[in-house]
Design an enzyme around this catalytic site. Structure first.
Site, PDB file in Angstrom:
ATOM      1  N   ARG A  14      -4.069 -10.251   4.390  1.00  0.00           N
ATOM      2  CA  ARG A  14      -4.502 -11.575   4.865  1.00  0.00           C
ATOM      3  C   ARG A  14      -3.332 -12.471   5.266  1.00  0.00           C
ATOM      4  O   ARG A  14      -3.547 -13.516   5.880  1.00  0.00           O
ATOM      5  CB  ARG A  14      -5.372 -12.266   3.809  1.00  0.00           C
ATOM      6  CG  ARG A  14      -6.708 -11.549   3.601  1.00  0.00           C
ATOM      7  CD  ARG A  14      -7.665 -12.314   2.722  1.00  0.00           C
ATOM      8  NE  ARG A  14      -9.009 -11.766   2.814  1.00  0.00           N
ATOM      9  CZ  ARG A  14      -9.567 -10.927   1.926  1.00  0.00           C
ATOM     10  NH1 ARG A  14      -8.896 -10.538   0.856  1.00  0.00           N
ATOM     11  NH2 ARG A  14     -10.800 -10.486   2.101  1.00  0.00           N
ATOM     12  N   HIS A  67       0.835  -1.203   0.000  1.00  0.00           N
ATOM     13  CA  HIS A  67       0.000   0.000   0.000  1.00  0.00           C
ATOM     14  C   HIS A  67       0.874   1.260   0.000  1.00  0.00           C
ATOM     15  O   HIS A  67       0.594   2.234  -0.700  1.00  0.00           O
ATOM     16  CB  HIS A  67      -0.872   0.053   1.266  1.00  0.00           C
ATOM     17  CG  HIS A  67      -1.900  -1.032   1.370  1.00  0.00           C
ATOM     18  ND1 HIS A  67      -1.858  -2.023   2.319  1.00  0.00           N
ATOM     19  CD2 HIS A  67      -3.022  -1.263   0.635  1.00  0.00           C
ATOM     20  CE1 HIS A  67      -2.907  -2.811   2.185  1.00  0.00           C
ATOM     21  NE2 HIS A  67      -3.624  -2.386   1.170  1.00  0.00           N
TER      22      HIS A  67
END
Ligand code: PAF
Length: 275
Positions: free
Chosen positions: A184, A33
């Site tokens: 995740r 990100h």
């Protein structure tokens, strides 16, 4: 960095002139990100990040409730990455009433691969991204290539709706052992984390075989599935597709990508590599 919980507040902060970049996320930010934020910073006058865990893109039984929410740490990372504005709405701000109007991407793009195993997922993604585009009205929006099919759906949506927004894909960021960074990954046990880079290794073998001239795509896919299953993975798919539209390639096609989704225990990981 200014933090906005409401649409009105974000709109008031949106600069009238200058290039505005939007980086939508669901939070629990990792280096992938942050690379998108840095890329955005390099090409825009104002960088807006969003954090919103979008219920619409999760199916019943998926990890909406347990999706990691790490707001304070995320804010620190965004601030350090030079993000100007963070839009972090509550659910009632994004969906004050049930979202009756939704974007339904075509099944040949959104019903294949991940869409086959997560029906409705890309409807939820396209709908929230369209809302974020309307709210932030960016000139450019950045999405990670790790979610390759998502990037394709958003690109096509923006083109077909004539949105004046440039859609940019950011390269997948990997751990030193090859595992693609993902929120995740935090669900993996120590043993699963040790096994997880195998997915990248299997995909690497597939693209190396294609680069070396192999054109028996089905055999390559099946070999990859067998190898993963032998190591305890439950494989949803390993698929060689055309980069442009993710449709089945013929033997003479170039511009391919191999995509995979597989589970280790209860954690579903996806990855892809362009040939
Ligand atoms: O990739 C994600 O994190 C999400 O799918 C997105 C694009 C932020 C939409 O909720």
């Amino acid at each position: 960095m200014r933090i906005h919980e409401t649409i009105d507040s974000l709109r008031a902060a949106r600069s009238g002139d200058g290039r505005v970049a939007l980086v939508p996320t669901m939070g629990n930010l990792h280096d992938g990100h942050i690379a998108l934020m840095t890329q955005a910073r390099g090409s825009a006058d104002q960088v807006i990040a969003t954090i919103f865990v979008n219920r619409l893109q999760f199916r019943p039984g998926e990890d909406f409730e347990k999706y990691p929410r790490t707001f304070a740490a995320d804010c620190e990372r965004l601030e350090a990455a030079g993000v100007d504005d963070l839009f972090a709405p509550r659910e009632a701000e994004m969906y004050p009433q049930p979202q009756a109007y939704q974007i339904e991407p075509p099944p040949e793009q959104a019903g294949i691969l991940d869409g086959e195993f997560r029906p409705g997922h890309f409807r939820g993604v396209a709908t929230v991204v369209m809302k974020l585009f309307q709210i932030a009205q960016p000139d450019v929006a950045l999405f990670g290539k790790k979610d390759y099919q998502q990037l394709m759906v958003i690109r096509n949506m923006a083109r077909e709706f004539n949105l004046p927004i440039e859609i940019v894909g950011g390269e997948t960021v990997r751990a030193a052992d090859g595992l693609a960074l993902s929120s995740r990954n935090g669900y993996l046990s120590a043993a699963e984390r040790a096994e997880a880079p195998h997915l990248f290794k299997v995909l690497t073998k597939v693209i190396e075989a294609v680069r070396a001239g192999s054109r028996d795509f089905a055999a390559l896919e099946q070999g990859a599935v067998r190898e993963l299953q032998a190591s305890g993975w439950m494989t949803d798919y390993v698929a060689l597709r055309k980069k442009l539209d993710l449709q089945l390639p013929s033997a003479h096609d170039s511009g391919l990508v191999v995509l995979a989704a597989a589970r280790l225990g209860s954690t579903r990981l996806i990855d892809n590599l362009e040939v």
